[in-house]
Design a protein around this motif. Structure first.
Motif, PDB file in Angstrom:
ATOM      1  N   GLY A 289     -59.095   2.725  19.151  1.00 34.16           N
ATOM      2  CA  GLY A 289     -57.736   2.876  18.629  1.00 34.16           C
ATOM      3  C   GLY A 289     -57.032   1.536  18.498  1.00 34.16           C
ATOM      4  O   GLY A 289     -56.360   1.266  17.490  1.00 34.16           O
ATOM      5  N   LEU A 290     -57.191   0.677  19.490  1.00 35.74           N
ATOM      6  CA  LEU A 290     -56.565  -0.647  19.443  1.00 35.74           C
ATOM      7  C   LEU A 290     -57.179  -1.485  18.326  1.00 35.74           C
ATOM      8  O   LEU A 290     -56.478  -2.190  17.591  1.00 35.74           O
ATOM      9  CB  LEU A 290     -56.712  -1.364  20.799  1.00 35.74           C
ATOM     10  CG  LEU A 290     -56.107  -2.770  20.887  1.00 35.74           C
ATOM     11  CD1 LEU A 290     -54.593  -2.752  20.646  1.00 35.74           C
ATOM     12  CD2 LEU A 290     -56.396  -3.416  22.244  1.00 35.74           C
ATOM     13  N   ARG A 291     -58.492  -1.366  18.182  1.00 41.26           N
ATOM     14  CA  ARG A 291     -59.174  -2.130  17.131  1.00 41.26           C
ATOM     15  C   ARG A 291     -58.676  -1.702  15.751  1.00 41.26           C
ATOM     16  O   ARG A 291     -58.423  -2.543  14.884  1.00 41.26           O
ATOM     17  CB  ARG A 291     -60.701  -1.958  17.236  1.00 41.26           C
ATOM     18  CG  ARG A 291     -61.267  -2.613  18.482  1.00 41.26           C
ATOM     19  CD  ARG A 291     -62.665  -2.153  18.804  1.00 41.26           C
ATOM     20  NE  ARG A 291     -63.699  -3.003  18.219  1.00 41.26           N
ATOM     21  CZ  ARG A 291     -64.235  -4.048  18.827  1.00 41.26           C
ATOM     22  NH1 ARG A 291     -63.841  -4.399  20.026  1.00 41.26           N
ATOM     23  NH2 ARG A 291     -65.177  -4.765  18.241  1.00 41.26           N
ATOM     24  N   SER A 292     -58.499  -0.361  15.544  1.00 45.01           N
ATOM     25  CA  SER A 292     -58.005   0.051  14.219  1.00 45.01           C
ATOM     26  C   SER A 292     -56.537  -0.320  14.042  1.00 45.01           C
ATOM     27  O   SER A 292     -56.133  -0.692  12.937  1.00 45.01           O
ATOM     28  CB  SER A 292     -58.154   1.533  13.927  1.00 45.01           C
ATOM     29  OG  SER A 292     -58.930   2.181  14.823  1.00 45.01           O
ATOM     30  N   ALA A 293     -55.737  -0.212  15.115  1.00 48.02           N
ATOM     31  CA  ALA A 293     -54.324  -0.583  14.986  1.00 48.02           C
ATOM     32  C   ALA A 293     -54.201  -2.047  14.588  1.00 48.02           C
ATOM     33  O   ALA A 293     -53.368  -2.410  13.738  1.00 48.02           O
ATOM     34  CB  ALA A 293     -53.595  -0.342  16.304  1.00 48.02           C
TER      35      ALA A 293
END
Ligand code: KG4
Ligand code: ZN
Length: 344
Positions: A289-293
């Motif tokens: 999730g952090l990587r996509s954000a």
């Protein structure tokens, strides 16, 4: 200088033992030749790392791990130009195993000993090059959000790897929040990867939790942890199966709250400094999730972003080896009296 570096064959052994992973890596200049990690299953039964058990396991693992790393790199130990090791921060008993081994090996091989700061090393993974030297690296100055089990920091990295912490957590770390939330829900340790996996099938907007109100670039996660704890305690009174029935939505909601807190401060840091070169590092940087954000900000804010490959996000010795390489070039060596530190 560049040509000289290419002609030189500097081999450095990196040793990482700050927590529950025993890891060794060999780097040839700035290209990784091997990176071997032995994890420790035993902590799963306790819901967190047990320091005494961690140092005992490091003692058992360190010789085979280093042996395999050197073999995989296809070199002999006497080809090593230096030995780099994690001096801290971390668990003292664990650090002592890596530090003592590094000292003895450097002495035996008569090569320099190089101490490395674990958190700075997490950032240095962005300077590991592929064989062709084609992968992009951040330009100075850049910002790095370092998020691990014990730390949450925004670091401004200037020319010559000058690292300045411009924001950090005043209580729990982001990884710790993942781990504690998982523990409350009865999920296994480490909680971050488990929550990440379950969150994929969940609705991130289903539950809302307390968000910290904290000025400037510092973070706080203890309020969120308490909010999760009280929320679940109340719901479980009404329905003892509540967690089981809502696991994916709970994970997705908790994960998205943590990511939102991190991203909000990162945006603030970028605005305040005017820096658009943005990197992430540390165990939590493995979070999908952090990587996509972060990837989404490339277009939205025009950031030039740097996300480490998964194997270099969580603890590894490749990061110690690359940090060691740059210290080697600068002649920054330690002497045999060096001792590990738990905090710093
Ligand atoms: O950097 P690291 O391997 O060790 C420390 O220096 O602390 O970070 C470990 C932390 C743990 O809290 C773990 O739950 C978290 O990183 N972590 C993750 C993920 N993988 C590891 N957190 C969220 N999502 C993940 N995929
Ligand atoms: Zn770490």
């Amino acid at each position: 200088m560049v040509l000289l570096r290419l002609l030189m064959q500097i081999y450095i052994l990196g040793i990482e033992s700050s927590c529950d992973d025993t890891s060794a890596a060999v780097i040839r200049n700035d290209v990784i030749c091997s990176n071997v990690t032995a994890g420790q299953e035993v902590h799963k039964y306790f819901g967190g790392v047990v320091p005494e058990l961690a140092s005992r396991a490091h003692q058992q693992n360190i010789i085979p791990v280093i042996d395999i790393a050197v073999k995989k790199a296809n070199i002999q130990k006497n080809q090593l130009s230096a030995v780099a090791f994690t001096r801290g921060p971390g668990l003292l008993g664990s650090l002592l195993v890596g530090t003592s081994f590094a000292k003895a090996l450097a002495l035996g091989l008569n090569v320099p000993l190089i101490e490395v700061n674990h958190l700075q090393a997490h950032i240095m993974v962005h300077f590991i090059m592929d064989e062709e030297h084609t992968n992009p690296v951040p330009e100075f100055p850049f910002l790095c959000l370092t998020v691990s089990g014990g730390h949450t920091q925004i670091v401004k990295v200037g020319e010559g790897f000058d690292m300045q912490i411009i924001g950090q957590t005043i209580d729990d770390a982001a990884g710790e929040t993942f781990d504690k939330a998982a523990k409350i829900m009865g999920l296994s340790y480490p909680g971050g990867p488990v929550i990440d996996e379950l969150a994929v099938q969940g609705d991130p907007g289903r539950f809302t939790f307390a968000r910290p109100v904290i000025q400037g670039l510092d973070f706080s996660f203890s309020g969120l942890k308490t909010s999760i704890l009280y929320f679940l305690r109340d719901r479980l009174k009404e329905d003892p199966e509540f967690i089981e029935k809502n696991k994916a939505d709970l994970c997705a909601s908790i994960q998205s709250t943590i990511i939102e807190i991190l991203m909000q401060k990162l945006r603030l840091a970028a605005d305040q400094t005017g820096i658009r070169e943005i990197a992430i590092a540390g165990g939590v940087s493995a979070n999908s999730g952090l990587r996509s954000a972060l990837a989404a900000t490339r277009e939205k804010h025009g950031w030039n972003i740097f996300i480490p490959p998964l194997q270099y996000s969580t603890d590894n010795a490749a990061m110690i080896a690359i940090a060691g390489y740059y210290k080697f070039l600068n002649g920054e060596f330690s002497n045999q009296s060096v001792a590990p530190y738990a905090r710093g």
